[in-house]
Enzyme design. Sequence first.
Site, PDB file in Angstrom:
ATOM      1  N   THR A  63      -3.529 -78.897 -12.893  1.00 57.94           N
ATOM      2  CA  THR A  63      -4.419 -77.874 -12.350  1.00 57.94           C
ATOM      3  C   THR A  63      -3.654 -76.999 -11.358  1.00 57.94           C
ATOM      4  OG1 THR A  63      -6.616 -77.490 -11.451  1.00 57.94           O
ATOM      5  CG2 THR A  63      -5.467 -79.409 -10.582  1.00 57.94           C
ATOM      6  N   LYS A  67      -0.082 -74.832 -13.579  1.00 58.16           N
ATOM      7  CA  LYS A  67      -0.249 -74.667 -15.030  1.00 58.16           C
ATOM      8  C   LYS A  67       0.899 -73.866 -15.657  1.00 58.16           C
ATOM      9  CE  LYS A  67      -5.292 -74.992 -15.079  1.00 58.16           C
ATOM     10  NZ  LYS A  67      -6.548 -74.378 -15.530  1.00 58.16           N
ATOM     11  N   ASP A 104      -8.462 -75.377 -21.926  1.00 59.95           N
ATOM     12  CA  ASP A 104      -9.490 -74.608 -21.205  1.00 59.95           C
ATOM     13  C   ASP A 104     -10.334 -73.758 -22.152  1.00 59.95           C
ATOM     14  OD1 ASP A 104      -8.970 -75.563 -18.655  1.00 59.95           O
ATOM     15  OD2 ASP A 104      -7.543 -73.974 -18.169  1.00 59.95           O
ATOM     16  N   GLY A 132      -5.173 -66.366 -14.873  1.00 59.82           N
ATOM     17  CA  GLY A 132      -4.769 -67.444 -15.764  1.00 59.82           C
ATOM     18  C   GLY A 132      -5.906 -67.935 -16.649  1.00 59.82           C
ATOM     19  N   ALA A 133      -7.116 -68.008 -16.097  1.00 61.29           N
ATOM     20  CA  ALA A 133      -8.238 -68.518 -16.889  1.00 61.29           C
ATOM     21  C   ALA A 133      -8.541 -67.563 -18.041  1.00 61.29           C
ATOM     22  CB  ALA A 133      -9.464 -68.713 -16.004  1.00 61.29           C
ATOM     23  N   ASN A 153     -10.861 -55.683 -14.701  1.00 64.58           N
ATOM     24  CA  ASN A 153     -10.235 -56.392 -13.580  1.00 64.58           C
ATOM     25  C   ASN A 153     -10.034 -55.451 -12.398  1.00 64.58           C
ATOM     26  OD1 ASN A 153      -9.150 -58.818 -12.535  1.00 64.58           O
ATOM     27  ND2 ASN A 153      -7.084 -57.989 -12.736  1.00 64.58           N
ATOM     28  N   THR A 155      -7.345 -55.347 -10.490  1.00 70.04           N
ATOM     29  CA  THR A 155      -6.028 -54.749 -10.737  1.00 70.04           C
ATOM     30  C   THR A 155      -5.973 -54.397 -12.221  1.00 70.04           C
ATOM     31  OG1 THR A 155      -5.164 -56.270  -9.085  1.00 70.04           O
ATOM     32  CG2 THR A 155      -3.538 -55.107 -10.446  1.00 70.04           C
ATOM     33  N   LYS A 158      -3.259 -55.460 -14.844  1.00 65.10           N
ATOM     34  CA  LYS A 158      -3.247 -56.837 -15.376  1.00 65.10           C
ATOM     35  C   LYS A 158      -4.174 -56.948 -16.591  1.00 65.10           C
ATOM     36  CE  LYS A 158      -2.677 -59.544 -11.186  1.00 65.10           C
ATOM     37  NZ  LYS A 158      -3.327 -60.660 -10.496  1.00 65.10           N
TER      38      LYS A 158
HETATM   39  P1  NDP Z   1      -6.336 -66.496 -10.940  1.00 63.10           P
HETATM   40  O1  NDP Z   1      -5.978 -66.605  -9.516  1.00 63.10           O
HETATM   41  O2  NDP Z   1      -5.268 -66.619 -11.982  1.00 63.10           O
HETATM   42  O3  NDP Z   1      -7.057 -65.073 -11.189  1.00 63.10           O
HETATM   43  C1  NDP Z   1      -8.078 -64.641 -10.316  1.00 63.10           C
HETATM   44  C2  NDP Z   1      -8.773 -63.411 -10.881  1.00 63.10           C
HETATM   45  O4  NDP Z   1      -9.892 -63.110 -10.039  1.00 63.10           O
HETATM   46  C3  NDP Z   1      -7.913 -62.150 -10.922  1.00 63.10           C
HETATM   47  O5  NDP Z   1      -8.293 -61.379 -12.023  1.00 63.10           O
HETATM   48  C4  NDP Z   1      -8.294 -61.453  -9.601  1.00 63.10           C
HETATM   49  O6  NDP Z   1      -8.123 -60.054  -9.623  1.00 63.10           O
HETATM   50  C5  NDP Z   1      -9.771 -61.762  -9.556  1.00 63.10           C
HETATM   51  N1  NDP Z   1     -10.357 -61.731  -8.211  1.00 63.10           N
HETATM   52  C6  NDP Z   1     -10.092 -62.562  -7.175  1.00 63.10           C
HETATM   53  N2  NDP Z   1     -10.889 -62.284  -6.114  1.00 63.10           N
HETATM   54  C7  NDP Z   1     -11.675 -61.249  -6.496  1.00 63.10           C
HETATM   55  C8  NDP Z   1     -12.702 -60.507  -5.851  1.00 63.10           C
HETATM   56  N3  NDP Z   1     -13.080 -60.779  -4.588  1.00 63.10           N
HETATM   57  N4  NDP Z   1     -13.312 -59.523  -6.538  1.00 63.10           N
HETATM   58  C9  NDP Z   1     -12.944 -59.252  -7.811  1.00 63.10           C
HETATM   59  N5  NDP Z   1     -11.970 -59.909  -8.478  1.00 63.10           N
HETATM   60  C10 NDP Z   1     -11.345 -60.899  -7.816  1.00 63.10           C
HETATM   61  O7  NDP Z   1      -7.494 -67.570 -11.160  1.00 63.10           O
HETATM   62  P2  NDP Z   1      -7.884 -68.315 -12.521  1.00 63.10           P
HETATM   63  O8  NDP Z   1      -7.888 -67.301 -13.600  1.00 63.10           O
HETATM   64  O9  NDP Z   1      -7.064 -69.529 -12.676  1.00 63.10           O
HETATM   65  O10 NDP Z   1      -9.379 -68.824 -12.212  1.00 63.10           O
HETATM   66  C11 NDP Z   1     -10.488 -67.938 -12.225  1.00 63.10           C
HETATM   67  C12 NDP Z   1     -11.778 -68.724 -12.053  1.00 63.10           C
HETATM   68  O11 NDP Z   1     -11.982 -69.591 -13.162  1.00 63.10           O
HETATM   69  C13 NDP Z   1     -11.825 -69.629 -10.812  1.00 63.10           C
HETATM   70  O12 NDP Z   1     -13.115 -69.528 -10.255  1.00 63.10           O
HETATM   71  C14 NDP Z   1     -11.588 -71.012 -11.378  1.00 63.10           C
HETATM   72  O13 NDP Z   1     -12.172 -72.022 -10.580  1.00 63.10           O
HETATM   73  C15 NDP Z   1     -12.303 -70.904 -12.716  1.00 63.10           C
HETATM   74  N6  NDP Z   1     -11.847 -71.879 -13.727  1.00 63.10           N
HETATM   75  C16 NDP Z   1     -12.766 -72.777 -14.222  1.00 63.10           C
HETATM   76  C17 NDP Z   1     -12.418 -73.689 -15.185  1.00 63.10           C
HETATM   77  C18 NDP Z   1     -13.447 -74.654 -15.708  1.00 63.10           C
HETATM   78  O14 NDP Z   1     -13.085 -75.647 -16.368  1.00 63.10           O
HETATM   79  N7  NDP Z   1     -14.725 -74.417 -15.464  1.00 63.10           N
HETATM   80  C19 NDP Z   1     -11.034 -73.760 -15.718  1.00 63.10           C
HETATM   81  C20 NDP Z   1     -10.152 -72.759 -15.150  1.00 63.10           C
HETATM   82  C21 NDP Z   1     -10.554 -71.862 -14.187  1.00 63.10           C
HETATM   83  P3  NDP Z   1      -6.685 -59.372  -9.334  1.00 63.10           P
HETATM   84  O15 NDP Z   1      -5.910 -59.521 -10.612  1.00 63.10           O
HETATM   85  O16 NDP Z   1      -7.008 -57.981  -9.010  1.00 63.10           O
HETATM   86  O17 NDP Z   1      -6.072 -60.138  -8.194  1.00 63.10           O
END
Ligand code: NDP
Length: 274
Positions: A63, A67, A104, A132-133, A153, A155, A158
Amino acid sequence: MVNYKYAVIGNPIKHSKSPLIHQAFAQQEKVNIDYQRILASEDKFTQSVIEFANRGGLGLNVTVPFKIVAYQQCQQLNEYAQAAGAVNTISFDSDMSWIGANTDGIGLLTDLKNNQHQDLYNKNILILGAGGATRGILLPLLQENPIQILIANRTVAKADALAEAFSSAGTINSCGFEEIDTQAFDLVINATSASLDHDVPPVPDNIIGAETICYDLAYSDQPTVFINWSKKLNAKKSIDGIGMLIEQAAESYYIWRGFRPDTKPVFNLLRPAN
Ligand code: NDP
């Protein structure tokens, strides 16, 4: 009696529900497993995995934040790990080489299809977030042949890069939050980590219609802000990511042990009110 060794590795790790979930699966299979949490520092991931394997460890869940490094270190990768560029499940081959999988996306798909009875064929899907998700869920979602997946997104670059990377697998577009088509989508997936900060991405309300299914990958014992927001807009259904968590674990368990657990009792264990 044999005690098969598994673990989840991450940082932080003490919140992880994986030991509880996997112990419940092992009870169903009627075997004893020793499933530990491993807290690894950023520079000790590889060493921790090798030590675990040398102690007789058979499989690891990976986790945050490991990853991607796990993906880089595995000698063999399955299709979904390859597409995701990330590994959440490691097994060891007879020569101790690492085999990486990513469960996932299958976890999300299984929850949507088997538990929530949602068919994604010909559906218009919006994914918020491009981390990543999102990378992990794109290939299995596109394999269901939706009309399109739009990734929005914060950004935008991305989102554009992900749409480009997966363009050969289906119709996929990208934009910023404020450029989202003002139309109701069939499925809106929140794959941002905004819920963890009790925030909802700044998206127009009219992406939610009376037939829209909303899915937050995040989960918590209380409804997430995204779940509350989508309910207020009268979405048809609002679902959080606990089902995905359990289903991705079930897929990992199947990879390790060839036993497919029944996830319903585990869901009831974690969400007794349902
Ligand atoms: P990452 O850190 O790789 O990506 C985060 C993403 O969220 C980016 O696109 C980022 O945008 C965006 N973001 C962060 N904060 C904000 C905000 N305040 N407003 C708008 N966009 C925002 O995280 P992951 O992809 O790994 O995880 C994403 C979610 O998925 C998490 O909540 C995680 O817990 C959940 N998850 C759940 C799983 C499950 O089994 N249920 C498995 C894997 C993940 P930017 O690119 O602009 O920074």
